[in-house]
Design a protein around this motif. Structure first.
Motif, PDB file in Angstrom:
ATOM      1  N   GLU A   7       0.841  -1.199   0.083  1.00 34.59           N
ATOM      2  CA  GLU A   7       0.040  -0.301   0.111  1.00 34.59           C
ATOM      3  C   GLU A   7       0.788   1.116   0.009  1.00 34.59           C
ATOM      4  OE1 GLU A   7      -3.976   0.004   2.279  1.00 34.59           O
ATOM      5  OE2 GLU A   7      -2.460  -0.919   3.499  1.00 34.59           O
ATOM      6  N   SER A   8       0.596   2.323  -0.901  1.00 31.76           N
ATOM      7  CA  SER A   8       1.448   3.305  -1.031  1.00 31.76           C
ATOM      8  C   SER A   8       0.733   4.544  -1.284  1.00 31.76           C
ATOM      9  CB  SER A   8       2.528   3.002  -2.190  1.00 31.76           C
ATOM     10  OG  SER A   8       2.072   2.660  -3.290  1.00 31.76           O
ATOM     11  N   VAL A   9       1.599   5.809  -1.478  1.00 25.24           N
ATOM     12  CA  VAL A   9       0.718   6.909  -2.033  1.00 25.24           C
ATOM     13  C   VAL A   9       1.681   7.631  -3.054  1.00 25.24           C
ATOM     14  CG1 VAL A   9      -0.095   7.628   0.311  1.00 25.24           C
ATOM     15  CG2 VAL A   9       2.276   8.318  -0.420  1.00 25.24           C
ATOM     16  N   LEU A  10       0.901   8.027  -3.989  1.00 26.35           N
ATOM     17  CA  LEU A  10       1.530   9.039  -4.830  1.00 26.35           C
ATOM     18  C   LEU A  10       1.343  10.566  -4.702  1.00 26.35           C
ATOM     19  CD1 LEU A  10       2.052   8.249  -8.664  1.00 26.35           C
ATOM     20  CD2 LEU A  10       0.893  10.376  -7.905  1.00 26.35           C
ATOM     21  N   VAL A  11       2.213  11.458  -4.685  1.00 30.95           N
ATOM     22  CA  VAL A  11       1.689  12.692  -4.512  1.00 30.95           C
ATOM     23  C   VAL A  11       2.235  13.482  -5.678  1.00 30.95           C
ATOM     24  CG1 VAL A  11       2.144  14.845  -2.838  1.00 30.95           C
ATOM     25  CG2 VAL A  11       2.165  12.501  -2.031  1.00 30.95           C
ATOM     26  N   LEU A  12       1.373  14.077  -6.286  1.00 29.26           N
ATOM     27  CA  LEU A  12       1.473  14.803  -7.729  1.00 29.26           C
ATOM     28  C   LEU A  12       1.816  16.301  -6.970  1.00 29.26           C
ATOM     29  CD1 LEU A  12       1.694  15.437 -10.567  1.00 29.26           C
ATOM     30  CD2 LEU A  12      -0.865  16.034 -10.491  1.00 29.26           C
ATOM     31  N   ILE A  13       3.131  16.638  -7.148  1.00 30.79           N
ATOM     32  CA  ILE A  13       3.391  18.312  -6.816  1.00 30.79           C
ATOM     33  C   ILE A  13       3.566  18.994  -8.084  1.00 30.79           C
ATOM     34  CG2 ILE A  13       5.240  19.562  -5.669  1.00 30.79           C
ATOM     35  CD1 ILE A  13       6.175  17.063  -4.183  1.00 30.79           C
ATOM     36  N   TYR A  14       2.784  20.178  -8.095  1.00 32.34           N
ATOM     37  CA  TYR A  14       2.764  20.980  -9.003  1.00 32.34           C
ATOM     38  C   TYR A  14       2.709  22.635  -8.489  1.00 32.34           C
ATOM     39  CZ  TYR A  14      -1.924  21.823  -7.711  1.00 32.34           C
ATOM     40  OH  TYR A  14      -3.252  22.062  -7.271  1.00 32.34           O
ATOM     41  N   ASP A  15       3.029  23.558  -9.424  1.00 34.32           N
ATOM     42  CA  ASP A  15       3.453  24.854  -8.869  1.00 34.32           C
ATOM     43  C   ASP A  15       2.211  25.879  -9.403  1.00 34.32           C
ATOM     44  OD1 ASP A  15       3.913  25.295 -11.607  1.00 34.32           O
ATOM     45  OD2 ASP A  15       5.962  25.971 -11.140  1.00 34.32           O
ATOM     46  N   PRO A  16       2.085  27.192  -9.007  1.00 35.22           N
ATOM     47  CA  PRO A  16       1.061  27.833  -9.636  1.00 35.22           C
ATOM     48  C   PRO A  16       1.050  27.891 -11.054  1.00 35.22           C
ATOM     49  CG  PRO A  16       1.875  28.914  -7.598  1.00 35.22           C
ATOM     50  CD  PRO A  16       2.694  27.678  -7.888  1.00 35.22           C
ATOM     51  N   GLN A  17       2.238  27.960 -11.681  1.00 36.76           N
ATOM     52  CA  GLN A  17       2.220  27.856 -13.056  1.00 36.76           C
ATOM     53  C   GLN A  17       1.638  26.647 -13.761  1.00 36.76           C
ATOM     54  OE1 GLN A  17       5.107  28.910 -11.152  1.00 36.76           O
ATOM     55  NE2 GLN A  17       4.073  30.781 -11.043  1.00 36.76           N
ATOM     56  N   ASP A  18       1.388  25.761 -13.181  1.00 40.49           N
ATOM     57  CA  ASP A  18       0.889  24.420 -13.615  1.00 40.49           C
ATOM     58  C   ASP A  18       2.265  23.515 -14.107  1.00 40.49           C
ATOM     59  OD1 ASP A  18      -1.478  24.625 -12.796  1.00 40.49           O
ATOM     60  OD2 ASP A  18      -2.251  25.503 -14.769  1.00 40.49           O
ATOM     61  N   ARG A  19       3.249  23.595 -13.436  1.00 38.41           N
ATOM     62  CA  ARG A  19       4.349  22.824 -13.704  1.00 38.41           C
ATOM     63  C   ARG A  19       4.420  21.700 -12.620  1.00 38.41           C
ATOM     64  NH1 ARG A  19       9.353  26.452 -13.864  1.00 38.41           N
ATOM     65  NH2 ARG A  19       8.296  27.227 -11.899  1.00 38.41           N
ATOM     66  N   VAL A  20       4.661  20.752 -13.305  1.00 36.40           N
ATOM     67  CA  VAL A  20       4.856  19.324 -12.504  1.00 36.40           C
ATOM     68  C   VAL A  20       6.459  19.143 -12.055  1.00 36.40           C
ATOM     69  CG1 VAL A  20       4.208  16.849 -12.304  1.00 36.40           C
ATOM     70  CG2 VAL A  20       2.597  18.667 -13.678  1.00 36.40           C
ATOM     71  N   LEU A  21       6.209  18.772 -10.670  1.00 38.30           N
ATOM     72  CA  LEU A  21       7.743  18.237 -10.293  1.00 38.30           C
ATOM     73  C   LEU A  21       7.786  16.780 -10.583  1.00 38.30           C
ATOM     74  CD1 LEU A  21      10.378  19.133  -8.711  1.00 38.30           C
ATOM     75  CD2 LEU A  21       9.095  18.059  -6.626  1.00 38.30           C
ATOM     76  N   VAL A  22       8.945  16.423 -11.365  1.00 35.62           N
ATOM     77  CA  VAL A  22       9.459  15.097 -11.540  1.00 35.62           C
ATOM     78  C   VAL A  22      10.776  14.754 -10.848  1.00 35.62           C
ATOM     79  CG1 VAL A  22       7.509  14.681 -13.339  1.00 35.62           C
ATOM     80  CG2 VAL A  22       9.914  15.364 -13.892  1.00 35.62           C
ATOM     81  N   LEU A  23      10.856  13.430 -10.390  1.00 34.43           N
ATOM     82  CA  LEU A  23      12.086  13.089  -9.908  1.00 34.43           C
ATOM     83  C   LEU A  23      12.642  11.878 -10.331  1.00 34.43           C
ATOM     84  CD1 LEU A  23      10.446  13.125  -6.100  1.00 34.43           C
ATOM     85  CD2 LEU A  23      11.756  14.980  -7.244  1.00 34.43           C
ATOM     86  N   GLN A  24      14.147  11.885 -10.586  1.00 33.11           N
ATOM     87  CA  GLN A  24      14.803  10.972 -11.260  1.00 33.11           C
ATOM     88  C   GLN A  24      15.309   9.774 -10.152  1.00 33.11           C
ATOM     89  OE1 GLN A  24      18.442  11.665 -13.154  1.00 33.11           O
ATOM     90  NE2 GLN A  24      18.158   9.889 -14.618  1.00 33.11           N
ATOM     91  N   ARG A  25      14.891   8.502 -10.056  1.00 28.08           N
ATOM     92  CA  ARG A  25      15.000   7.456  -9.253  1.00 28.08           C
ATOM     93  C   ARG A  25      16.615   7.250  -9.199  1.00 28.08           C
ATOM     94  NH1 ARG A  25      10.896   4.435  -6.831  1.00 28.08           N
ATOM     95  NH2 ARG A  25      12.797   2.839  -6.143  1.00 28.08           N
ATOM     96  N   LYS A  26      17.200   6.864  -8.078  1.00 25.25           N
ATOM     97  CA  LYS A  26      18.682   6.570  -8.095  1.00 25.25           C
ATOM     98  C   LYS A  26      18.870   5.002  -8.435  1.00 25.25           C
ATOM     99  CE  LYS A  26      20.413   9.208  -4.193  1.00 25.25           C
ATOM    100  NZ  LYS A  26      20.971   9.571  -2.725  1.00 25.25           N
ATOM    101  N   ASP A  27      17.960   4.152  -7.940  1.00 31.79           N
ATOM    102  CA  ASP A  27      18.033   2.814  -8.348  1.00 31.79           C
ATOM    103  C   ASP A  27      17.485   2.370  -9.729  1.00 31.79           C
ATOM    104  OD1 ASP A  27      15.524   3.056  -7.922  1.00 31.79           O
ATOM    105  OD2 ASP A  27      15.043   1.617  -6.602  1.00 31.79           O
TER     106      ASP A  27
END
Length: 146
Positions: A7-27
């Motif tokens: 069981e997990s969560v996914l959190v979509l982070i965005y800014d007021p300019q409607d840009r989405v934060l995406v992260l590159q996994r280390k593994d």
């Protein structure tokens, strides 16, 4: 180390300019994603979402006064075969709760579990993220704003 709960969560982070934060996994550097994380024992999904955002980006949602929104979307998907060893034997499916949060993109990002990050348009973010549920979270969020 014990097994992870499926069981997990996914959190979509965005800014007021409607840009989405995406992260590159280390593994797996080919795997880009939003913030995700396993729900710990006796933890509510919304608590996990706030904790994971803080752990993975350094953003303190509560302390900063940001509004963490429960989208009420719950996904079920097959756990990637290369990650199944992290889960109890016989567990092949994960349940994922989806949240969103709008943050100021000038907030410093402090990565602990990822190589790098970037702010992208929704269309670019959809192309970049690996998981189908992450693509759908981006699409659903920005369609609902129109």
């Amino acid at each position: 180390m014990g097994y992870k709960r499926p069981e997990s969560v996914l959190v979509l982070i965005y800014d007021p300019q409607d840009r989405v934060l995406v992260l590159q996994r280390k593994d797996d550097p080919d795997f880009w994603q939003s913030v995700t994380g396993t729900i710990e024992l006796e933890e509510l999904p919304i608590e996990t979402a706030a904790r994971e955002v803080h752990e993975e980006t350094g953003i303190d949602i509560i302390g900063s006064g940001y509004e963490l929104v429960d989208t009420r979307v719950i996904n079920q998907f097959e756990i990637r075969p290369q990650w199944r060893y992290k889960y109890p034997p016989g567990e092949f499916t994960n349940t994922e709760y989806v949240f969103t949060v709008c943050v100021d993109s000038t907030t410093p990002i402090v990565l602990t579990e990822h190589l790098t990050h970037c702010w992208l348009s929704p269309a670019e973010a959809q192309q970049k993220v690996w998981s189908q549920s992450n693509k759908e979270a981006i699409e659903n969020h920005f369609l609902n704003l129109c």
